[in-house]
Design a protein around this motif. Structure first.
Motif, mmCIF file in Angstrom:
data_model
loop_
_atom_site.group_PDB
_atom_site.id
_atom_site.type_symbol
_atom_site.label_atom_id
_atom_site.label_comp_id
_atom_site.label_asym_id
_atom_site.label_seq_id
_atom_site.Cartn_x
_atom_site.Cartn_y
_atom_site.Cartn_z
ATOM 1 N N PRO A 305 8.832 3.895 4.186
ATOM 2 C CA PRO A 305 9.225 4.892 3.171
ATOM 3 C C PRO A 305 9.490 4.285 1.799
ATOM 4 O O PRO A 305 9.017 4.812 0.785
ATOM 5 N N ILE A 306 10.247 3.189 1.755
ATOM 6 C CA ILE A 306 10.557 2.575 0.454
ATOM 7 C C ILE A 306 9.302 1.953 -0.159
ATOM 8 O O ILE A 306 9.107 1.986 -1.390
ATOM 9 N N ASN A 307 8.418 1.405 0.690
ATOM 10 C CA ASN A 307 7.197 0.803 0.168
ATOM 11 C C ASN A 307 6.295 1.861 -0.470
ATOM 12 O O ASN A 307 5.670 1.618 -1.509
ATOM 13 N N LEU A 308 6.221 3.028 0.131
ATOM 14 C CA LEU A 308 5.444 4.124 -0.451
ATOM 15 C C LEU A 308 5.982 4.516 -1.819
ATOM 16 O O LEU A 308 5.218 4.737 -2.762
ATOM 17 N N GLU A 309 7.307 4.605 -1.919
ATOM 18 C CA GLU A 309 7.922 4.952 -3.198
ATOM 19 C C GLU A 309 7.627 3.885 -4.253
ATOM 20 O O GLU A 309 7.325 4.192 -5.399
ATOM 21 N N VAL A 310 7.729 2.633 -3.859
ATOM 22 C CA VAL A 310 7.492 1.535 -4.795
ATOM 23 C C VAL A 310 6.033 1.518 -5.251
ATOM 24 O O VAL A 310 5.738 1.373 -6.445
ATOM 25 N N ILE A 311 5.107 1.678 -4.304
ATOM 26 C CA ILE A 311 3.681 1.621 -4.636
ATOM 27 C C ILE A 311 3.285 2.739 -5.598
ATOM 28 O O ILE A 311 2.537 2.515 -6.556
ATOM 29 N N THR A 312 3.796 3.939 -5.350
ATOM 30 C CA THR A 312 3.392 5.071 -6.190
ATOM 31 C C THR A 312 4.202 5.177 -7.474
ATOM 32 O O THR A 312 3.664 5.485 -8.537
ATOM 33 N N LYS A 313 5.495 4.904 -7.407
ATOM 34 C CA LYS A 313 6.371 5.168 -8.546
ATOM 35 C C LYS A 313 6.636 3.953 -9.428
ATOM 36 O O LYS A 313 6.968 4.106 -10.593
ATOM 37 N N ARG A 320 -2.931 9.141 -3.219
ATOM 38 C CA ARG A 320 -3.885 9.200 -2.099
ATOM 39 C C ARG A 320 -4.291 7.799 -1.632
ATOM 40 O O ARG A 320 -4.557 7.607 -0.442
ATOM 41 N N ILE A 321 -4.344 6.826 -2.540
ATOM 42 C CA ILE A 321 -4.598 5.449 -2.117
ATOM 43 C C ILE A 321 -3.383 4.901 -1.386
ATOM 44 O O ILE A 321 -3.488 4.283 -0.318
ATOM 45 N N ALA A 322 -2.182 5.115 -1.948
ATOM 46 C CA ALA A 322 -0.941 4.627 -1.329
ATOM 47 C C ALA A 322 -0.738 5.236 0.049
ATOM 48 O O ALA A 322 -0.345 4.544 1.001
ATOM 49 N N SER A 323 -1.023 6.527 0.190
ATOM 50 C CA SER A 323 -0.815 7.221 1.471
ATOM 51 C C SER A 323 -1.798 6.774 2.531
ATOM 52 O O SER A 323 -1.556 6.963 3.725
ATOM 53 N N PHE A 324 -2.913 6.183 2.117
ATOM 54 C CA PHE A 324 -3.874 5.646 3.079
ATOM 55 C C PHE A 324 -3.547 4.206 3.441
ATOM 56 O O PHE A 324 -3.513 3.828 4.610
ATOM 57 N N VAL A 325 -3.283 3.380 2.427
ATOM 58 C CA VAL A 325 -3.101 1.940 2.642
ATOM 59 C C VAL A 325 -1.755 1.620 3.287
ATOM 60 O O VAL A 325 -1.670 0.797 4.209
ATOM 61 N N ALA A 326 -0.667 2.257 2.810
ATOM 62 C CA ALA A 326 0.679 1.890 3.278
ATOM 63 C C ALA A 326 0.891 2.119 4.777
ATOM 64 O O ALA A 326 1.350 1.207 5.477
ATOM 65 N N PRO A 327 0.583 3.315 5.322
ATOM 66 C CA PRO A 327 0.753 3.486 6.781
ATOM 67 C C PRO A 327 -0.143 2.554 7.580
ATOM 68 O O PRO A 327 0.262 2.044 8.623
ATOM 69 N N LEU A 328 -1.361 2.330 7.083
ATOM 70 C CA LEU A 328 -2.277 1.423 7.776
ATOM 71 C C LEU A 328 -1.740 -0.004 7.739
ATOM 72 O O LEU A 328 -1.785 -0.733 8.733
ATOM 73 N N GLY A 329 -1.190 -0.402 6.583
ATOM 74 C CA GLY A 329 -0.635 -1.744 6.448
ATOM 75 C C GLY A 329 0.541 -1.988 7.362
ATOM 76 O O GLY A 329 0.702 -3.079 7.924
ATOM 77 N N ALA A 417 8.875 -9.507 5.192
ATOM 78 C CA ALA A 417 8.808 -9.364 3.732
ATOM 79 C C ALA A 417 7.405 -9.675 3.233
ATOM 80 O O ALA A 417 6.873 -8.991 2.344
ATOM 81 N N VAL A 418 6.772 -10.698 3.808
ATOM 82 C CA VAL A 418 5.400 -11.052 3.430
ATOM 83 C C VAL A 418 4.425 -9.961 3.864
ATOM 84 O O VAL A 418 3.516 -9.575 3.110
ATOM 85 N N ASN A 419 4.610 -9.424 5.074
ATOM 86 C CA ASN A 419 3.743 -8.341 5.548
ATOM 87 C C ASN A 419 3.794 -7.140 4.606
ATOM 88 O O ASN A 419 2.763 -6.594 4.197
ATOM 89 N N ALA A 420 5.005 -6.708 4.269
ATOM 90 C CA ALA A 420 5.173 -5.525 3.414
ATOM 91 C C ALA A 420 4.628 -5.770 2.010
ATOM 92 O O ALA A 420 4.020 -4.883 1.398
ATOM 93 N N THR A 421 4.846 -6.973 1.491
ATOM 94 C CA THR A 421 4.313 -7.314 0.169
ATOM 95 C C THR A 421 2.794 -7.306 0.188
ATOM 96 O O THR A 421 2.146 -6.836 -0.761
ATOM 97 N N GLY A 422 2.197 -7.812 1.264
ATOM 98 C CA GLY A 422 0.745 -7.804 1.393
ATOM 99 C C GLY A 422 0.173 -6.396 1.356
ATOM 100 O O GLY A 422 -0.906 -6.164 0.785
ATOM 101 N N THR A 423 0.893 -5.446 1.948
ATOM 102 C CA THR A 423 0.454 -4.051 1.904
ATOM 103 C C THR A 423 0.480 -3.518 0.478
ATOM 104 O O THR A 423 -0.446 -2.834 0.033
ATOM 105 N N ALA A 424 1.547 -3.843 -0.267
ATOM 106 C CA ALA A 424 1.651 -3.404 -1.658
ATOM 107 C C ALA A 424 0.546 -4.027 -2.507
ATOM 108 O O ALA A 424 -0.049 -3.362 -3.365
ATOM 109 N N VAL A 425 0.268 -5.311 -2.284
ATOM 110 C CA VAL A 425 -0.797 -5.993 -3.025
ATOM 111 C C VAL A 425 -2.149 -5.344 -2.733
ATOM 112 O O VAL A 425 -2.947 -5.085 -3.650
ATOM 113 N N THR A 426 -2.427 -5.078 -1.465
ATOM 114 C CA THR A 426 -3.700 -4.450 -1.095
ATOM 115 C C THR A 426 -3.847 -3.082 -1.726
ATOM 116 O O THR A 426 -4.924 -2.721 -2.221
ATOM 117 N N ALA A 427 -2.764 -2.296 -1.719
ATOM 118 C CA ALA A 427 -2.809 -0.968 -2.352
ATOM 119 C C ALA A 427 -3.161 -1.092 -3.828
ATOM 120 O O ALA A 427 -3.967 -0.310 -4.357
#
Length: 455
Positions: A305-313, A320-329, A417-427
């Motif tokens: 949830p927080i990663n989605l907020e960070v990626i979009t906001k 639509r990119i964040a909602s696809f990449v973040a759950p998959l990540g 922390a590295v996993n979650a950051t990698g998802t944000a980077v990919t998004a």
């Protein structure tokens, strides 16, 4: 009734001090929120106070942290409550909003390419740092008597675990990947039907959009509890592990953290700077709420949830990119758990048991790490399973996993922390390549309101 009263009295007698400490810290964090201290700053303050309280409780054997850790467990439970509906609705909303299946294939290919590519690099970094620091040098072979090796799922079991057979049952048992695949089927069907008859799917799309808005509001409620949850969780973790454990396997901790930090700074920072063409320092500053929550909760799903907020906001990637990449990540991106960690444990195990690894073994290690990171997506405990697969492929004793078990939780904080950051980077990378990254907003230094002002 007497038994309930006795249990209540016992809880008060043994945990009253931890409750008092928690109330005092919560009051302080609430006061800071009322003074409009930024969300990220309050998370870091909660983490720092948690460290201090945990050290105090760990050094005073008479003090119990159950009162504090209870609040942390409540916070985790509330986030876990969100995971299943959030993943399902967000994936539906993200894919159903696409105009063509070609676009879905394109962003899907890019997402997986970045996930697997960075996992391979993470494995190489973990291997290189381990060979340099020799984490298993001088350590005696001590295997816990109650150690039982995890069974590696067969290929057919892995495939069956990913394929949804009963979506309702899978949702009830917390199996995210099968539910994600089910959501993709539904979303693709909506696109196909909508291409022929837009009016037929309009009510479904309106329902999905409404559910998305409602879930976002629930996310906002729970995110506001993050500084309090971070304090409670970090205090409990710090109090649990003493210096004895750290001294025995300090080399493993140091090696793992150096490899993870190098991957974090060099790989993620390099991709952000050279590929996305943005300031990596500004990027890391904007995502540090994600890093803090991932580090504390040790759960990619809890961080979703927080990663989605960070990626979009804060990163200003399109929803639509964040909602696809973040759950998959959160389900399949294991730079830390599937890349760095298996490499460190493999080298450690080889050194402890005096087994020599060749260059061929190193190549196999990297390849198996990448492949296993895909295969364990639907399996609980991905780090353990990935490590088991790698050790088995190299012919190393599985007892190595047992030896490092005492410090795995401490390393898992940085891995997550590295996993979650990698998802944000990919998004960010996928959005940038598709023209769905608002560079001007990113550079404006106007962070999202929820994160800075939430109470």
């Amino acid at each position: 009734m007497n038994e309930i009263n006795n249990n209540l009295l016992s809880a008060i007698e043994t945990n009253w001090y931890s409750f008092i400490v928690s109330v005092f810290v919560f009051a302080l964090l609430y006061f800071l929120a009322r003074k409009r201290v930024s969300f990220g700053t309050r998370v870091i303050i909660g983490l720092g106070i948690g460290l201090l309280v945990g050290i105090l409780f760990q050094n005073l054997d008479s003090l119990d942290t159950k009162g504090i850790t209870t609040f942390g467990k409540i916070y985790i439970s509330l986030i876990q409550m969100l995971v299943i509906p959030l993943v399902f609705v967000l994936v539906l909303n993200s894919i159903a909003s696409l105009t063509s299946l070609d676009y879905l294939r394109k962003i899907g290919f890019k997402t997986f390419a970045w996930f697997l590519g960075t996992t391979a690099i993470a494995s190489i970094i973990g291997l290189s740092v381990s060979l340099l620091f020799n984490p298993g040098h001088g350590i005696q072979q001590v295997v816990p008597e109650d150690f039982k090796a995890r069974v590696i799922p067969t290929f057919s079991e892995v495939i069956l675990a990913l394929v949804p057979s009963n979506p309702i049952n899978e949702a009830a048992t917390g199996k995210v990947v099968p539910l994600l695949i089910f959501a993709i089927f539904i979303a693709v069907a909506i696109i196909k039907v909508g291409s022929k008859n837009a009016e037929a799917v309009k009510p479904v799309l309106n329902l999905i959009q409404s559910l998305t808005l409602v879930l976002h509001q629930v996310v906002k409620f729970i995110i506001r509890l993050t500084p309090y949850g971070v304090f409670a969780l970090i205090a409990g973790i710090t109090a649990r592990y003493g210096w004895e454990t750290l001294q025995e396997l300090g080399s493993v901790i140091i090696t793992s953290y150096i490899a993870l930090i190098l991957h974090f700074i060099l790989v993620f920072g390099g991709l952000v700077f050279f590929v996305a063409k943005v300031n990596p320092i500004k990027f890391f500053r904007k995502i540090y709420p994600t890093v803090a929550v991932a580090f504390t909760t040790r759960s990619s799903y809890a961080t979703l949830p927080i990663n989605l907020e960070v990626i979009t906001k804060r990163l200003h990637v399109s929803p639509r990119i964040a909602s696809f990449v973040a759950p998959l990540g959160a389900s399949v991106n294991f730079n830390g758990c599937g890349g760095v960690w298996p490499a460190v444990v493999a080298v450690f195990t080889a050194q402890v048991f005096n087994i020599t690894l060749s260059w061929t073994d190193y190549i196999v290690l990297v390849l198996v790490s990448v492949i296993s990171s895909i295969g364990v997506a639907g399996v609980p405990g991905p780090a353990v399973i990935s490590t088991t697969v790698v050790l088995t492929a190299l012919g190393l004793p599985l007892e190595g996993i047992a030896i490092v078990a005492g410090v795995e939780a401490l390393i898992d904080m940085a891995r997550t922390a590295v996993n979650a950051t990698g998802t944000a980077v990919t998004a960010l990378l996928v959005a940038n390549s598709e023209g769905e990254f608002d560079r001007e907003a990113f550079n404006s230094n106007e962070d999202e309101e929820l994160l800075t002002n939430a109470i």
